[in-house]
Write a protein that holds these residues in place. Sequence first.
Motif, PDB file in Angstrom:
ATOM      1  N   CYS A 137      -7.358   7.831  -0.519  1.00 23.31           N
ATOM      2  CA  CYS A 137      -7.823   6.469  -0.810  1.00 23.31           C
ATOM      3  C   CYS A 137      -9.292   6.356  -0.413  1.00 23.31           C
TER       4      CYS A 137
ATOM      5  N   CYS B 282       0.851  -1.188   0.000  1.00 26.65           N
ATOM      6  CA  CYS B 282       0.000   0.000   0.000  1.00 26.65           C
ATOM      7  C   CYS B 282       0.883   1.232   0.000  1.00 26.65           C
TER       8      CYS B 282
ATOM      9  N   CYS C  61     -14.387  -4.790  -4.742  1.00 28.37           N
ATOM     10  CA  CYS C  61     -13.757  -3.680  -4.010  1.00 28.37           C
ATOM     11  C   CYS C  61     -14.868  -2.726  -3.616  1.00 28.37           C
TER      12      CYS C  61
ATOM     13  N   CYS D 128      -3.281   4.425  -7.181  1.00 26.50           N
ATOM     14  CA  CYS D 128      -2.041   4.271  -6.401  1.00 26.50           C
ATOM     15  C   CYS D 128      -0.880   3.815  -7.264  1.00 26.50           C
TER      16      CYS D 128
ATOM     17  N   CYS E 294      -8.739  -1.714   3.456  1.00 26.71           N
ATOM     18  CA  CYS E 294     -10.050  -2.356   3.248  1.00 26.71           C
ATOM     19  C   CYS E 294     -10.123  -3.647   4.061  1.00 26.71           C
TER      20      CYS E 294
ATOM     21  N   TYR F 212     -14.091   1.404  -3.414  1.00 26.88           N
ATOM     22  CA  TYR F 212     -14.065   2.168  -4.677  1.00 26.88           C
ATOM     23  C   TYR F 212     -15.396   2.090  -5.415  1.00 26.88           C
TER      24      TYR F 212
ATOM     25  N   CYS G  13     -11.430  -9.455  -3.610  1.00 26.54           N
ATOM     26  CA  CYS G  13     -10.873  -8.735  -4.754  1.00 26.54           C
ATOM     27  C   CYS G  13      -9.633  -9.458  -5.299  1.00 26.54           C
TER      28      CYS G  13
HETATM   29  S1  BJ8 Z   1      -4.063   3.631  -0.634  1.00 31.32           S
HETATM   30  S2  BJ8 Z   1      -6.134   1.982  -3.030  1.00 31.32           S
HETATM   31  S3  BJ8 Z   1      -2.854   0.794  -2.227  1.00 31.32           S
HETATM   32  S4  BJ8 Z   1      -5.581   0.519   0.117  1.00 31.32           S
HETATM   33  S5  BJ8 Z   1      -8.647  -2.899  -4.732  1.00 31.32           S
HETATM   34  S6  BJ8 Z   1      -7.131  -4.400  -1.926  1.00 31.32           S
HETATM   35  S7  BJ8 Z   1      -8.915  -1.297  -1.553  1.00 31.32           S
HETATM   36  S8  BJ8 Z   1     -10.595  -4.397  -2.204  1.00 31.32           S
HETATM   37  S9  BJ8 Z   1      -5.584  -1.520  -2.985  1.00 31.32           S
HETATM   38 FE1  BJ8 Z   1      -5.108   0.280  -2.064  1.00 31.32          FE
HETATM   39 FE2  BJ8 Z   1      -3.596   1.509  -0.265  1.00 31.32          FE
HETATM   40 FE3  BJ8 Z   1      -5.980   2.468  -0.875  1.00 31.32          FE
HETATM   41 FE4  BJ8 Z   1      -4.030   2.616  -2.593  1.00 31.32          FE
HETATM   42 FE5  BJ8 Z   1      -8.911  -3.488  -1.030  1.00 31.32          FE
HETATM   43 FE6  BJ8 Z   1     -10.086  -2.422  -3.110  1.00 31.32          FE
HETATM   44 FE7  BJ8 Z   1      -8.762  -4.664  -3.377  1.00 31.32          FE
HETATM   45 FE8  BJ8 Z   1      -7.454  -2.368  -2.852  1.00 31.32          FE
END
Ligand code: BJ8
Length: 422
Positions: A342, A76, A375, A309, A144, A378, A114
């Motif tokens: 995010c 992340c 997801c 991201c 998440c 989003y 996801c």
């Molecule tokens: S800051 S976007 S890298 S959490 S796509 S795993 S959110 S179910 S990747 Fe993310 Fe950090 Fe946020 Fe960025 Fe979960 Fe959605 Fe899958 Fe996700």
Amino acid sequence: MADYRDMWKSLEMDVEKHDELCEILPKFYGDIYLSQENRPEGMNYFNFVVSEVHGLRIKELLEHKEKNEKVIGTFCVFVPDEVINATGAVSVGLCGGSEFWEPAGEKVLPRNTCPLVKASVGAKISGTCPYFQSCDLIVGETTCDGKKKAWEILNEYIPVHVMDLPQMKREKDNLHWQDEIKLFIERLENLTGNKVTVENLAKSIKLINKKRKVLKRLYDARKANKLPISGKDALLISQIAFYDNPERFIEKTGELCDELDNRIEKGISVFKEDTPRILVTGTPMAIPNWKLHHIIESSGGAVVCEETCTGSRYFENLVKEDGKTLEEQMKALADRYLNINCACFTPNPGRIEDIIKYYKEYKADGVVYFTLPFCQTYATEFKKVKDALDKEGIPVIMIETGYSLQDAGQLKTRLEAFFEML
Ligand code: BJ8
């Protein structure tokens, strides 16, 4: 590629299974990337990096490990690379972007998870990702629910440090995140035996800022009327930024940017005039997820920016470099990182502001809102984004799609119809 089988075996990989992946990837890359016309010369470096993705870079990581420098895996963009670098460790982004790893992930996770989470976990438990196998520690975060619960399972296979990311952006959340950064420093100090000091942290902050600046420069080149580089290539560079040696990455991307500036001056474009310019926003695209960009750019569109991201959220905003104490530096880190918008935050108006700002800055004609299946953050945030874009008169289409190419034809039809009306 040289023969790395002994190296992979030393990492306790399932080499036979990994061979299957090695067979798919070159053709996949060739079809999507090498088929592009008029690519900048500077992309040769990135072609090389991809061709050696499980080879030379892994060899480099193992050389670090021989010197007792640790390898830390992350998932992340909230995890501060600066801290990892300051302890003399190497950071690698581990998100899985291939359906190849999903079946292994489904052995321990619900199917309706996801694909990014399934592939990431699957990459570890199938023993087919040399990055995972090289890691001494991986860092999860409470973003998440899918990721948050996956860390507990991954921890059965490899040590996981979880950073408790707040989901709001109040003053107390900022203090909480500073505290989490402090705990992360302690964990890394224990692991590496190296202390984080004002000096080494300042050096790392400067280095990672430099990486951000060169990515920003790359993205700025995409604001030109005549696009000097495809969206696919820009995405690839962002993906590589997560695992390449940072100094070399800065140098090579800088060279590419010189070439792009030159192209802009001469009016050289990789797209036909009047190609609709598309802003992509949404979930990250972990390597080798090039699907949506490829479909957009082979359906008559050009991607000019990613509010993701693996795009702007990775490099926008710098960490203040003038901290004189560790406390000031941690505050500077928390300030920069908590500026990332995010969808796991509530409320999240900053993301909508960013999308509208980038739409204007990159002179986009339309927005493709991308979300991976399952997801919720989003997918749910789409309503707010759409309402705001409708008010601004900005066209937007929602595309929910996973890693499989099965729906490629259908997506192409939808996107072509969307581009038609722009
Ligand atoms: S800051 S976007 S890298 S959490 S796509 S795993 S959110 S179910 S990747 Fe993310 Fe950090 Fe946020 Fe960025 Fe979960 Fe959605 Fe899958 Fe996700």
